[in-house]
Design an enzyme around this catalytic site. Structure first.
Site, PDB file in Angstrom:
ATOM      1  N   HIS A  67     -34.754 -20.577  34.244  1.00 25.04           N
ATOM      2  CA  HIS A  67     -33.347 -20.868  34.549  1.00 25.04           C
ATOM      3  C   HIS A  67     -33.103 -20.850  36.062  1.00 25.04           C
ATOM      4  O   HIS A  67     -32.345 -21.668  36.591  1.00 25.04           O
ATOM      5  CB  HIS A  67     -32.431 -19.855  33.860  1.00 25.04           C
ATOM      6  N   SER A  86     -23.710 -23.768  26.366  1.00 25.83           N
ATOM      7  CA  SER A  86     -22.949 -24.278  25.226  1.00 25.83           C
ATOM      8  C   SER A  86     -22.270 -23.128  24.484  1.00 25.83           C
ATOM      9  O   SER A  86     -22.642 -21.954  24.652  1.00 25.83           O
ATOM     10  CB  SER A  86     -23.876 -25.033  24.267  1.00 25.83           C
ATOM     11  N   ARG A 128     -39.775 -16.103  30.983  1.00 27.01           N
ATOM     12  CA  ARG A 128     -38.975 -17.274  30.580  1.00 27.01           C
ATOM     13  C   ARG A 128     -37.704 -17.445  31.402  1.00 27.01           C
ATOM     14  O   ARG A 128     -37.276 -18.573  31.682  1.00 27.01           O
ATOM     15  CB  ARG A 128     -38.612 -17.177  29.098  1.00 27.01           C
ATOM     16  N   ARG A 132     -39.355 -23.593  28.513  1.00 25.10           N
ATOM     17  CA  ARG A 132     -40.685 -24.183  28.288  1.00 25.10           C
ATOM     18  C   ARG A 132     -41.431 -24.346  29.617  1.00 25.10           C
ATOM     19  O   ARG A 132     -42.630 -24.176  29.703  1.00 25.10           O
ATOM     20  CB  ARG A 132     -40.544 -25.545  27.584  1.00 25.10           C
ATOM     21  N   ASP A 167     -32.329 -29.594  29.853  1.00 25.74           N
ATOM     22  CA  ASP A 167     -33.079 -28.822  28.858  1.00 25.74           C
ATOM     23  C   ASP A 167     -34.526 -28.611  29.318  1.00 25.74           C
ATOM     24  O   ASP A 167     -35.080 -29.438  30.040  1.00 25.74           O
ATOM     25  CB  ASP A 167     -33.050 -29.568  27.509  1.00 25.74           C
ATOM     26  N   GLY A 168     -35.094 -27.502  28.857  1.00 25.96           N
ATOM     27  CA  GLY A 168     -36.527 -27.278  29.084  1.00 25.96           C
ATOM     28  C   GLY A 168     -36.860 -26.200  30.096  1.00 25.96           C
ATOM     29  O   GLY A 168     -38.025 -26.057  30.494  1.00 25.96           O
ATOM     30  N   ASN A 169     -35.869 -25.405  30.501  1.00 27.76           N
ATOM     31  CA  ASN A 169     -36.136 -24.358  31.503  1.00 27.76           C
ATOM     32  C   ASN A 169     -37.156 -23.332  31.007  1.00 27.76           C
ATOM     33  O   ASN A 169     -38.075 -22.949  31.731  1.00 27.76           O
ATOM     34  CB  ASN A 169     -34.841 -23.596  31.837  1.00 27.76           C
ATOM     35  N   SER A 175     -26.645 -32.429  20.907  1.00 25.64           N
ATOM     36  CA  SER A 175     -26.357 -30.992  20.924  1.00 25.64           C
ATOM     37  C   SER A 175     -24.888 -30.651  21.219  1.00 25.64           C
ATOM     38  O   SER A 175     -24.592 -29.802  22.056  1.00 25.64           O
ATOM     39  CB  SER A 175     -27.263 -30.280  21.938  1.00 25.64           C
ATOM     40  N   LEU A 208     -18.341 -36.056  45.564  1.00 21.17           N
ATOM     41  CA  LEU A 208     -18.769 -36.034  44.159  1.00 21.17           C
ATOM     42  C   LEU A 208     -17.835 -35.166  43.313  1.00 21.17           C
ATOM     43  O   LEU A 208     -17.507 -34.049  43.697  1.00 21.17           O
ATOM     44  CB  LEU A 208     -20.186 -35.452  44.087  1.00 21.17           C
ATOM     45  N   ARG A 231     -28.235 -16.651  21.890  1.00 19.71           N
ATOM     46  CA  ARG A 231     -29.523 -16.280  22.488  1.00 19.71           C
ATOM     47  C   ARG A 231     -29.567 -14.766  22.702  1.00 19.71           C
ATOM     48  O   ARG A 231     -28.558 -14.088  22.605  1.00 19.71           O
ATOM     49  CB  ARG A 231     -29.709 -17.020  23.808  1.00 19.71           C
TER      50      ARG A 231
HETATM   51  C1  FPP Z   1     -31.671 -25.259  28.720  1.00 18.40           C
HETATM   52  O1  FPP Z   1     -33.008 -24.865  28.786  1.00 18.40           O
HETATM   53  C2  FPP Z   1     -30.901 -24.699  29.788  1.00 18.40           C
HETATM   54  C3  FPP Z   1     -29.872 -23.798  29.661  1.00 18.40           C
HETATM   55  C4  FPP Z   1     -29.374 -23.258  28.410  1.00 18.40           C
HETATM   56  C5  FPP Z   1     -29.216 -23.268  30.837  1.00 18.40           C
HETATM   57  C6  FPP Z   1     -28.943 -24.287  31.885  1.00 18.40           C
HETATM   58  C7  FPP Z   1     -28.713 -23.605  33.126  1.00 18.40           C
HETATM   59  C8  FPP Z   1     -29.213 -23.982  34.297  1.00 18.40           C
HETATM   60  C9  FPP Z   1     -30.031 -25.155  34.519  1.00 18.40           C
HETATM   61  C10 FPP Z   1     -28.897 -23.171  35.460  1.00 18.40           C
HETATM   62  C11 FPP Z   1     -28.105 -23.937  36.464  1.00 18.40           C
HETATM   63  C12 FPP Z   1     -26.742 -24.208  36.096  1.00 18.40           C
HETATM   64  C13 FPP Z   1     -25.691 -23.944  36.869  1.00 18.40           C
HETATM   65  C14 FPP Z   1     -24.431 -24.629  36.613  1.00 18.40           C
HETATM   66  C15 FPP Z   1     -25.732 -23.002  37.977  1.00 18.40           C
HETATM   67  P1  FPP Z   1     -33.585 -24.019  27.578  1.00 18.40           P
HETATM   68  O2  FPP Z   1     -33.357 -22.580  27.899  1.00 18.40           O
HETATM   69  O3  FPP Z   1     -32.962 -24.464  26.298  1.00 18.40           O
HETATM   70  O4  FPP Z   1     -35.084 -24.372  27.650  1.00 18.40           O
HETATM   71  P2  FPP Z   1     -36.077 -24.623  26.432  1.00 18.40           P
HETATM   72  O5  FPP Z   1     -35.638 -25.898  25.760  1.00 18.40           O
HETATM   73  O6  FPP Z   1     -37.390 -24.767  27.129  1.00 18.40           O
HETATM   74  O7  FPP Z   1     -36.009 -23.415  25.540  1.00 18.40           O
END
Ligand code: FPP
Length: 254
Positions: free
Chosen positions: A51, A79, A47, A38, A34-36, A210, A145, A85
């Site tokens: 990701h 999810s 934003r 932000r 989480d946190g991409n 979550s 893995l 979104r």
């Molecule tokens: C949550 O951050 C992240 C996601 C919903 C997407 C996760 C995806 C990746 C990390 C890309 C890599 C994954 C693969 C398998 C290739 P958020 O968008 O909820 O961030 P926020 O909490 O800052 O809003």
């Protein structure tokens, strides 16, 4: 905590130290990345770039845990609620997953990673779904893995589907109600042949699961860090493992 545990807990997980050598057994780590967004906000970047950086962070971590001989890693990538979104973000994420399959699969396979996707895969875009199936097929015999990527995943839906399958077997007379055990329920989940997670890490600071691995998390240790996913380095992962090693797991007993 005794002295031995303290010493081991303070040591980072290095490639020369396999997970089996650690004080507290560790087979499966699950992560809520989480946190991409932000992260991008804080850098003044668009934003969605968050990701893209999230993918880099995941690549770094996979290399690290592979070298450390972790058996199972499960990450929450999308999810069943993430469809809510904005369309731009959903499209961007689907494209990102396709790109990862196209450009990263070969390296993962070379490193012996066995890839599985868990979730309602039929609900993913058809072309991507075919790519996911091919990636699972191509890596299914790999011995390194075992990596699960949760896509269009929701734990309540997973449990609901499992209950439906069991009910159908009872209705058809192939199963008696007294044969319904926790093990039987586990065997009907997407994670049926994967051990429950020992440790669940959540980045980004939120204190919740979550809808992630709710059944499987029954006795998992939880570790939440304020570090945002793109900043979650192997050193941060080792910090989580060090804290895990110092925990006492009692499974409801003394
Ligand atoms: C949550 O951050 C992240 C996601 C919903 C997407 C996760 C995806 C990746 C990390 C890309 C890599 C994954 C693969 C398998 C290739 P958020 O968008 O909820 O961030 P926020 O909490 O800052 O809003």
């Amino acid at each position: 905590m005794d002295r031995t545990q303290k010493r081991i807990a303070s040591q980072p997980l290095t490639s020369s130290q396999s997970t089996e050598e650690r004080a507290l057994p560790l087979t499966h780590v699950a992560i809520i990345m989480d946190g991409n967004r932000r992260w991008a906000d804080r850098k003044g970047l668009p934003r969605l770039i968050g990701h893209k950086e999230g993918v880099k962070s995941l690549k770094r971590l996979v290399k690290h845990v592979s070298a450390a001989h972790l058996d199972f890693l499960t990450v929450y990538a999308f999810s069943s609620e993430n469809w809510q979104r904005g369309q731009d973000e959903v499209d961007y994420l689907m494209e990102l997953f396709s790109q990862v399959l196209k450009y990263e699969l070969a390296e993962l396979a070379e490193n012996g990673v066995r890839l599985r996707f868990i979730g309602n895969l039929a609900g993913m875009p058809a072309q991507l779904n075919r790519g996911l199936a091919a990636a699972m097929e191509d890596t299914k015999l790999n011995q390194g893995l075992k990596m699960q990527v949760a896509l269009n995943y929701g734990s309540r839906l997973e449990i609901t589907e499992a209950v439906g399958k069991i009910a159908a077997e009872v209705q058809a007379g192939r199963l008696s109600c007294s044969a319904i055990t926790p093990e039987l329920i586990s065997a009907h989940l997407y994670t049926k042949d994967i051990p429950d997670p020992d440790l669940i890490i959540r980045t980004g600071g939120e204190m919740r699961l979550s809808n992630y691995l709710l059944w499987q998390a029954a006795y998992a240790e939880l570790y939440v860090t304020a570090v945002l996913w793109p900043d979650f380095t192997p050193a941060e992962f080792d910090r989580a493992l060090a804290e895990y090693s110092a925990r006492q797991r009692r499974y409801g007993g003394d």
